[in-house]
Design a protein around this motif. Structure first.
Motif, PDB file in Angstrom:
ATOM      1  N   ASP A 176       0.785  -1.240   0.000  1.00  0.00           N
ATOM      2  CA  ASP A 176       0.000   0.000   0.000  1.00  0.00           C
ATOM      3  C   ASP A 176       0.817   1.292   0.000  1.00  0.00           C
ATOM      4  O   ASP A 176       0.311   2.342   0.399  1.00  0.00           O
ATOM      5  N   ASP A 177       2.055   1.240  -0.463  1.00  0.00           N
ATOM      6  CA  ASP A 177       2.859   2.462  -0.559  1.00  0.00           C
ATOM      7  C   ASP A 177       2.907   2.886  -2.030  1.00  0.00           C
ATOM      8  O   ASP A 177       3.850   2.576  -2.764  1.00  0.00           O
ATOM      9  N   VAL A 178       1.869   3.587  -2.446  1.00  0.00           N
ATOM     10  CA  VAL A 178       1.729   3.972  -3.856  1.00  0.00           C
ATOM     11  C   VAL A 178       2.839   4.920  -4.280  1.00  0.00           C
ATOM     12  O   VAL A 178       3.406   4.774  -5.365  1.00  0.00           O
ATOM     13  N   ASP A 179       3.165   5.895  -3.444  1.00  0.00           N
ATOM     14  CA  ASP A 179       4.214   6.851  -3.805  1.00  0.00           C
ATOM     15  C   ASP A 179       5.546   6.148  -4.048  1.00  0.00           C
ATOM     16  O   ASP A 179       6.241   6.429  -5.027  1.00  0.00           O
ATOM     17  N   LYS A 180       5.900   5.231  -3.180  1.00  0.00           N
ATOM     18  CA  LYS A 180       7.161   4.491  -3.327  1.00  0.00           C
ATOM     19  C   LYS A 180       7.091   3.588  -4.563  1.00  0.00           C
ATOM     20  O   LYS A 180       8.085   3.451  -5.288  1.00  0.00           O
ATOM     21  N   ALA A 181       5.939   2.998  -4.830  1.00  0.00           N
ATOM     22  CA  ALA A 181       5.777   2.159  -6.023  1.00  0.00           C
ATOM     23  C   ALA A 181       6.002   2.989  -7.283  1.00  0.00           C
ATOM     24  O   ALA A 181       6.661   2.534  -8.223  1.00  0.00           O
ATOM     25  N   GLN A 182       5.487   4.202  -7.288  1.00  0.00           N
ATOM     26  CA  GLN A 182       5.699   5.087  -8.431  1.00  0.00           C
ATOM     27  C   GLN A 182       7.178   5.431  -8.581  1.00  0.00           C
ATOM     28  O   GLN A 182       7.716   5.423  -9.693  1.00  0.00           O
ATOM     29  N   GLN A 183       7.838   5.706  -7.477  1.00  0.00           N
ATOM     30  CA  GLN A 183       9.272   6.022  -7.512  1.00  0.00           C
ATOM     31  C   GLN A 183      10.080   4.837  -8.041  1.00  0.00           C
ATOM     32  O   GLN A 183      10.995   5.012  -8.857  1.00  0.00           O
ATOM     33  N   GLU A 184       9.752   3.648  -7.575  1.00  0.00           N
ATOM     34  CA  GLU A 184      10.467   2.452  -8.029  1.00  0.00           C
ATOM     35  C   GLU A 184      10.223   2.215  -9.521  1.00  0.00           C
ATOM     36  O   GLU A 184      11.135   1.833 -10.248  1.00  0.00           O
ATOM     37  N   TYR A 185       9.011   2.438  -9.977  1.00  0.00           N
ATOM     38  CA  TYR A 185       8.728   2.280 -11.402  1.00  0.00           C
ATOM     39  C   TYR A 185       9.511   3.304 -12.217  1.00  0.00           C
ATOM     40  O   TYR A 185      10.037   2.982 -13.294  1.00  0.00           O
ATOM     41  N   GLU A 186       9.621   4.519 -11.726  1.00  0.00           N
ATOM     42  CA  GLU A 186      10.368   5.554 -12.452  1.00  0.00           C
ATOM     43  C   GLU A 186      11.833   5.149 -12.623  1.00  0.00           C
ATOM     44  O   GLU A 186      12.446   5.475 -13.638  1.00  0.00           O
ATOM     45  N   LYS A 187      12.389   4.429 -11.662  1.00  0.00           N
ATOM     46  CA  LYS A 187      13.765   3.922 -11.802  1.00  0.00           C
ATOM     47  C   LYS A 187      13.845   2.973 -12.990  1.00  0.00           C
ATOM     48  O   LYS A 187      14.800   3.015 -13.776  1.00  0.00           O
ATOM     49  N   PHE A 188      12.852   2.096 -13.124  1.00  0.00           N
ATOM     50  CA  PHE A 188      12.815   1.192 -14.275  1.00  0.00           C
ATOM     51  C   PHE A 188      12.705   1.992 -15.566  1.00  0.00           C
ATOM     52  O   PHE A 188      13.423   1.733 -16.535  1.00  0.00           O
TER      53      PHE A 188
END
Length: 85
Positions: free
Chosen positions: A11-23
């Motif tokens: 449930d950490d959407v902000d962190k999920a978005q950040q991790e996706y941006e790294k990809f």
């Protein structure tokens, strides 16, 4: 992508978005090479990335399960074509 999935499931959407941006940033560095080696793979990955962007990065309405499904599909696609490249 796996890190993005893991934190999204927690449930950490902000962190999920950040991790996706790294990809996404890493993809920018290799996408031309992938396109040269496998047009089909390139298009499949780009399509998957569009789905993730539509469900996780900039959704009209955020739905966690759709974002998870898009990340899982993209991860599978990347893994499929990674063995060919």
């Amino acid at each position: 992508l796996l890190a993005s999935l893991r934190v999204l499931k927690a449930d950490d959407v902000d962190k999920a978005q950040q991790e996706y941006e790294k990809f996404d940033d890493g993809w920018d560095k290799v996408e031309d090479e992938v396109k040269d080696k496998s047009r089909e793979g390139y298009e499949a990955i780009e399509d998957g990335m569009d789905q993730v962007k539509d469900t996780l990065v900039r959704p009209e309405v955020f739905e966690k399960e759709k974002a998870i499904a898009a990340l899982e599909t993209l991860s599978t696609t990347v893994n499929k074509y990674a063995t060919e490249l």
